[in-house]
Design a protein around this motif. Structure first.
Motif, PDB file in Angstrom:
ATOM      1  N   ASP A 104       1.131 110.228 129.385  1.00 27.19           N
ATOM      2  CA  ASP A 104       1.051 109.871 130.808  1.00 27.19           C
ATOM      3  C   ASP A 104       1.965 110.715 131.679  1.00 27.19           C
ATOM      4  O   ASP A 104       2.155 110.403 132.861  1.00 27.19           O
ATOM      5  N   ASP A 105       2.547 111.753 131.126  1.00 30.48           N
ATOM      6  CA  ASP A 105       3.469 112.585 131.897  1.00 30.48           C
ATOM      7  C   ASP A 105       2.826 113.942 132.172  1.00 30.48           C
ATOM      8  O   ASP A 105       2.524 114.699 131.248  1.00 30.48           O
ATOM      9  N   ALA A 106       2.640 114.253 133.450  1.00 27.87           N
ATOM     10  CA  ALA A 106       1.960 115.495 133.833  1.00 27.87           C
ATOM     11  C   ALA A 106       2.785 116.732 133.490  1.00 27.87           C
ATOM     12  O   ALA A 106       2.237 117.839 133.391  1.00 27.87           O
ATOM     13  N   ASP A 107       4.089 116.566 133.320  1.00 31.80           N
ATOM     14  CA  ASP A 107       4.944 117.717 133.016  1.00 31.80           C
ATOM     15  C   ASP A 107       4.934 118.077 131.535  1.00 31.80           C
ATOM     16  O   ASP A 107       5.447 119.131 131.156  1.00 31.80           O
ATOM     17  N   ALA A 108       4.400 117.198 130.693  1.00 31.63           N
ATOM     18  CA  ALA A 108       4.236 117.511 129.265  1.00 31.63           C
ATOM     19  C   ALA A 108       2.842 118.086 129.052  1.00 31.63           C
ATOM     20  O   ALA A 108       1.875 117.640 129.672  1.00 31.63           O
ATOM     21  N   THR A 109       2.740 119.074 128.224  1.00 29.94           N
ATOM     22  CA  THR A 109       1.439 119.698 127.989  1.00 29.94           C
ATOM     23  C   THR A 109       0.560 118.803 127.122  1.00 29.94           C
ATOM     24  O   THR A 109       1.047 117.921 126.411  1.00 29.94           O
ATOM     25  N   ASP A 110      -0.740 119.051 127.175  1.00 34.09           N
ATOM     26  CA  ASP A 110      -1.671 118.306 126.324  1.00 34.09           C
ATOM     27  C   ASP A 110      -1.368 118.543 124.853  1.00 34.09           C
ATOM     28  O   ASP A 110      -1.525 117.649 124.017  1.00 34.09           O
ATOM     29  N   THR A 111      -0.922 119.757 124.546  1.00 34.66           N
ATOM     30  CA  THR A 111      -0.583 120.079 123.153  1.00 34.66           C
ATOM     31  C   THR A 111       0.582 119.232 122.669  1.00 34.66           C
ATOM     32  O   THR A 111       0.591 118.740 121.538  1.00 34.66           O
ATOM     33  N   MET A 112       1.577 119.049 123.537  1.00 33.87           N
ATOM     34  CA  MET A 112       2.731 118.234 123.151  1.00 33.87           C
ATOM     35  C   MET A 112       2.313 116.789 122.908  1.00 33.87           C
ATOM     36  O   MET A 112       2.769 116.153 121.952  1.00 33.87           O
ATOM     37  N   ALA A 113       1.456 116.252 123.778  1.00 43.35           N
ATOM     38  CA  ALA A 113       0.986 114.876 123.586  1.00 43.35           C
ATOM     39  C   ALA A 113       0.203 114.749 122.286  1.00 43.35           C
ATOM     40  O   ALA A 113       0.348 113.775 121.545  1.00 43.35           O
ATOM     41  N   ALA A 114      -0.627 115.774 122.003  1.00 44.27           N
ATOM     42  CA  ALA A 114      -1.389 115.756 120.750  1.00 44.27           C
ATOM     43  C   ALA A 114      -0.457 115.863 119.554  1.00 44.27           C
ATOM     44  O   ALA A 114      -0.655 115.197 118.528  1.00 44.27           O
ATOM     45  N   ASP A 115       0.582 116.698 119.677  1.00 43.90           N
ATOM     46  CA  ASP A 115       1.573 116.822 118.593  1.00 43.90           C
ATOM     47  C   ASP A 115       2.185 115.474 118.251  1.00 43.90           C
ATOM     48  O   ASP A 115       2.316 115.101 117.079  1.00 43.90           O
ATOM     49  N   GLU A 116       2.588 114.728 119.287  1.00 42.03           N
ATOM     50  CA  GLU A 116       3.243 113.444 119.052  1.00 42.03           C
ATOM     51  C   GLU A 116       2.302 112.456 118.364  1.00 42.03           C
ATOM     52  O   GLU A 116       2.724 111.686 117.499  1.00 42.03           O
TER      53      GLU A 116
END
Length: 352
Positions: A104-116
């Motif tokens: 839900d954070d626009a400053d984090a990349t989609d890749t980072m969210a997928a990583d988590e």
């Protein structure tokens, strides 16, 4: 060019940065206590967290400043990882990964969210390995300890509610401890011994070499042995043909359990210790001279704390909410104790 971040954004990024650094350190600490594949997986997770750290450093630039302290949960994870490196830490890390704010954070990349999201599954799988390694011991420990806690608390409270003197209640509690622990130990010994004997009876025995050499190659009765052991007809024929042709040695030798007596005695001793460690807690107030309702309240409070701890541990290891499991354990234990206390009041005796 990216606009200058607000002070609020910078604070949030610095919190993320601190969390990524702490999580990477946790995975490195866990890896230092592992070897082989698990070590490689944990180091790869640490490397991924370093990529996330670099992302926040890039956004912060000169605003990175001194490292912020992490939240209490992450600090506790780091403490446990450095000192124990156990499955408990992986279970906690699994829950931490599941709470990632990056989606839900626009400053984090989609890749980072997928990583988590992937990290949660990786840590879940590693935690599952650990759970499987200790599942038998853990089940015996929780079952034995809780059985001792609940059964002896119920016994002591029932006797207290019936109006019996303190020395009688204490004697009853000690007798309940010994009787229950000995019963658990005997039951575990018989159970383990019986299981080992059943496994030994079902173990594949060796096929005598001199018998094989006299078999009719055309009839190939050796295939019946392999079919009886669960192979398909085709697989059995191929295996028997290889053995008869001398191209394969006999691997199916007897596989008896190593030191079955020792295993049964060890399981029995563990059950005795687990039950006794729980059953002694309700007796402690009476051992130290407490009487009447004071002893009842102290015993109930001590057992309540123990039930909360064991319930929370079950929750951690199962990946569920520690609080919910702790409260469930407490409700079950107190429910049983309350029932016997009410029975004691109902059938109370008068001591002359």
């Amino acid at each position: 060019m990216r606009p200058e971040p607000s002070a609020r954004d910078a604070r949030r990024w610095r919190r993320y940065l601190a969390a990524e650094r702490a999580e990477a350190a946790i995975y490195r600490d866990l890896a230092s206590r592992r070897s082989g594949e698990e070590r490689e997986i944990l180091l790869a997770l640490a490397t991924a967290e370093k990529r996330h750290e670099d992302h926040w450093l890039t956004l912060l630039g000169d605003r990175a400043g001194r490292p912020l302290p992490t939240d209490p949960r992450t600090r506790m994870l780091g403490f446990l990882a450095r000192r124990f490196g156990s499955v408990f830490v992986l279970a906690l890390a699994q829950r931490a990964e599941s709470r990632s704010p990056y989606v839900d954070d626009a400053d984090a990349t989609d890749t980072m969210a997928a990583d988590e999201a992937v990290h949660e599954e990786v840590v879940r799988a590693l935690a599952t390995r650990g759970r499987q390694r200790l599942s038998g011991t853990f089940r015996a420990a929780v079952f034995g300890t809780n059985d001792g806690l609940v059964s002896n608390l119920a016994l002591v409270l029932g006797m207290s509610a019936a109006g019996l003197p303190t020395n009688i209640v204490l004697l009853t509690g000690v007798a309940g401890l010994l009787a229950g622990a000995l019963s658990m130990a005997a039951g575990e010994y018989v159970s383990v011994r019986s299981q080992l004997e059943l496994e030994n009876a079902a173990a594949h025995g060796p096929i005598a070499t001199d018998s094989v050499t006299h078999l009719d190659v055309n009839k190939n009765e050796l295939a019946l042995v392999y079919r009886a052991r669960g192979m398909s007809a085709q697989e059995a024929e191929l295996r028997a043909a290889d053995v008869l042709a001398g191209t394969q040695s006999q691997p199916e030798t007897a596989t008896f359990a190593h030191n079955p007596i020792g295993s049964a005695v060890g399981a029995s001793a563990s059950s005795f210790a687990f039950f006794a460690s729980g059953a002694v807690i309700p007796v402690l107030p009476y051992l130290f001279g407490a009487e009447g309702l004071t002893a009842v309240f102290i015993a109930a409070a001590l057992v309540g704390v123990a039930l909360l701890v064991t319930g929370a541990i079950v929750g951690l290891l199962s990946g569920a909410s520690p609080l919910k499991r702790a409260m469930r354990q407490l409700a079950i234990g107190y429910g049983a104790a309350a029932a016997t206390y009410l029975l004691g009041l109902l059938f109370g005796v008068s001591v002359g």
